[in-house]
Design an enzyme around this catalytic site. Structure first.
Site, PDB file in Angstrom:
ATOM      1  N   ASP A  30       0.868  -1.164   0.000  1.00 29.97           N
ATOM      2  CA  ASP A  30       0.000   0.000   0.000  1.00 29.97           C
ATOM      3  C   ASP A  30       0.920   1.234   0.000  1.00 29.97           C
ATOM      4  O   ASP A  30       2.110   1.116   0.337  1.00 29.97           O
ATOM      5  CB  ASP A  30      -0.878  -0.036   1.261  1.00 29.97           C
ATOM      6  CG  ASP A  30      -1.757   1.190   1.363  1.00 29.97           C
ATOM      7  OD1 ASP A  30      -2.290   1.633   0.322  1.00 29.97           O
ATOM      8  OD2 ASP A  30      -1.920   1.711   2.483  1.00 29.97           O
ATOM      9  N   ASP A  32      -0.198   5.156   0.826  1.00 33.67           N
ATOM     10  CA  ASP A  32      -0.487   6.107   1.916  1.00 33.67           C
ATOM     11  C   ASP A  32      -0.345   5.410   3.266  1.00 33.67           C
ATOM     12  O   ASP A  32      -1.026   4.417   3.527  1.00 33.67           O
ATOM     13  CB  ASP A  32      -1.932   6.638   1.810  1.00 33.67           C
ATOM     14  CG  ASP A  32      -2.125   7.595   0.636  1.00 33.67           C
ATOM     15  OD1 ASP A  32      -1.377   8.579   0.541  1.00 33.67           O
ATOM     16  OD2 ASP A  32      -3.041   7.350  -0.178  1.00 33.67           O
ATOM     17  N   LYS A 226      -9.173  -2.105  -2.965  1.00 35.45           N
ATOM     18  CA  LYS A 226      -9.097  -3.014  -1.818  1.00 35.45           C
ATOM     19  C   LYS A 226     -10.266  -2.786  -0.874  1.00 35.45           C
ATOM     20  O   LYS A 226     -10.654  -1.652  -0.710  1.00 35.45           O
ATOM     21  CB  LYS A 226      -7.771  -2.777  -1.067  1.00 35.45           C
ATOM     22  CG  LYS A 226      -6.535  -3.084  -1.888  1.00 35.45           C
ATOM     23  CD  LYS A 226      -5.263  -2.635  -1.166  1.00 35.45           C
ATOM     24  CE  LYS A 226      -5.079  -1.127  -1.198  1.00 35.45           C
ATOM     25  NZ  LYS A 226      -3.816  -0.656  -0.637  1.00 35.45           N
ATOM     26  N   ASP A 251      -1.216  -0.623   5.958  1.00 32.19           N
ATOM     27  CA  ASP A 251      -1.469  -0.017   7.273  1.00 32.19           C
ATOM     28  C   ASP A 251      -2.948  -0.128   7.677  1.00 32.19           C
ATOM     29  O   ASP A 251      -3.299   0.299   8.760  1.00 32.19           O
ATOM     30  CB  ASP A 251      -1.054   1.468   7.266  1.00 32.19           C
ATOM     31  CG  ASP A 251      -1.958   2.329   6.411  1.00 32.19           C
ATOM     32  OD1 ASP A 251      -2.365   1.862   5.318  1.00 32.19           O
ATOM     33  OD2 ASP A 251      -2.291   3.457   6.817  1.00 32.19           O
TER      34      ASP A 251
END
Lengths: 305, 305
Positions: A30, A32, A226, A251
């Site tokens: 991922d 961000d 996602k 995260d």
């Protein structure tokens, strides 16, 4: 081994980091909260990515942030001093365009975008006509007698993503298309509640805009980002690696880790974004990654070559 | 009488209109789609209201539209040539302020308003300090490194209502208050998906803005407008009429009719707003009013004195 032990997440350690490294051919990241926060790189990321590449691991970047196209993401990586090619990037903006493509969305129909530039660019690259987007960000509505808000009857899909320029004009436009154009699709890039749009704090994510349109249309979206594994087929075609030999690093439990689990990948949660260790361990959470560590450089620091 | 017959709604007829009229001391009217559409009166409304008053019926107006205060609604009625006093009007803007009052919301705390002028006015009349609202409609955000979006830590409640000036600034402000200020309340005036903000068409309602904040906070609101019966206690105190001697007249099944049923009133659905006869009769609908007719003047036209 009882069920509880089996489901427990493991803190990344020198021992299991080696096992993870050896059992994986591709790391899916991922962005961000994992690679960067806003426009700031997270500490230790370049060295970790460089080490993984040098050891022959494939790197893939899977982001729910639809504000940029894959081209724009490659530029962002480059501006942060990291070389990533466009075909290593899978954004939810690309996913929205790919969804229309594989489902034979008619070229003569238009796509209304309640979102930013990235979606429009991916639509154009895929041969579709996107309307709306940033240019509707300055438009206002007139709630006046005998004044009709017109919308394009040839819009056959509304794509909703993160949009810092969301306004009542766009909400009405998207709502009218979905409610009044027969068969009009309602596509959400993703439903992240919040995200690190800046380094210092979280902001409402696409989940905010998607929910707004759910609220006005009373319909549920098709979600292409996602935790939907829609993009996994494209990824597999490109990389020819079994999902069991992939590790999803993210995260967020409800997008990244769930996506990894849905696809059959190994999963590694990092605490450099929106999830804290107490959220992971909260009894209300039932999404458990295989491994967790503070940030991606945890992988680098625990391995010895 | 079998269950199906018992649950069936009756088309208003000369016979049952007389029964309804005789068994009811107060008529509760929704406004948008019942009294007016946008700023246009619905045909036959003044004569019907006049007839009911002349026969000694109490009239009450219960609206989920929070953009105006009860004072502003009285002015709107007056501008349309209908005399209605402020204490005959129960708006969701008033309901939000009353909710804070009866729950002892601390005077020193502030209330952030993602909504329009009506909520701010009712808050002020109830002795509370509202912030946000229309003046935040022109504010923009800066998604820049090291730039922190500040919010007031003394905000103890966020009230979300219909807001034609909704923007990312307000969404972030409300989200931050709810996520970061300990104990901060999340109050939704109502969850109407759409409403007749203009005479010619429907627009996203408060359900759109409330859902947006649900999406970013992953919390559910306290809803004070219909179908919640929160306002009924105030209404009963003022009118001293049993709810069994009341009839709720509305155009929405999931707010007006459900509100009437939840409160123990008789219910009359009119087709002058968002609901069509086919929606009423659709198998997916399980909210059945006692009576239905085309518009409020149906009551007038069917009665003979």
């Amino acid at each position: 081994m009882d069920n509880e032990t089996h489901n427990a997440s493991q803190l990344l350690s020198p021992h299991n980091a080696r096992n993870l490294f050896d059992s994986v051919d591709a790391f899916l990241f991922d962005c961000d909260g994992v690679i960067w926060k806003g426009d700031s790189l997270i500490d230790g990321v370049p060295e970790t990515l460089e080490m993984l590449r040098s050891k022959g691991k494939k790197l893939v970047f899977v982001t729910n942030n639809s504000t940029k196209s894959t081209r724009q993401y490659a530029n962002k990586f480059s501006s942060l001093g990291i070389t990533v090619t466009e075909d290593e990037i899978f954004s939810s903006s690309l996913a929205a365009a790919m969804f229309l493509k594989v489902n034979g969305f008619p070229r003569e129909k238009k796509v209304y975008v309640l979102g930013e530039e990235g979606i429009l660019e991916e639509l154009e690259l895929a041969g579709f006509t996107g309307v709306g987007g940033p240019e509707d960000g300055t438009k206002t509505v007139q709630l006046k007698p005998n004044s009709l808000f017109e919308h394009d009857k040839s819009v056959g899909a509304v794509v909703v993503g993160l949009d810092q320029y969301v306004n009542y004009y766009k909400l009405q436009y998207g709502t009218l298309c979905i409610r009044e154009n027969p068969g009009c699709l309602f596509i959400g890039t993703n439903r992240d509640a919040v995200g690190h749009m800046t380094d210092l704090q979280e902001w409402p994510g696409a989940g905010c805009m998607v929910a707004a349109i759910c609220g006005s249309t009373q319909k549920e979206p098709i979600v292409v980002g996602k935790p939907s594994t829609f993009m996994m087929d494209f990824l597999l075609q490109k990389f020819l690696i079994s999902t069991t030999r992939m590790c999803m690093v993210g995260d967020r439990l409800d997008t990244d880790i769930l996506f990894g689990q849905n696809a059959g990948c190994k999963t590694l949660l990092v605490f450099s974004g929106v999830t804290t260790q107490s959220t992971l361990e909260d009894p209300s959470n039932d999404i458990r990654p295989d491994y967790y560590t503070s940030k991606v450089s945890g992988v680098l620091n625990l391995l010895e070559f």
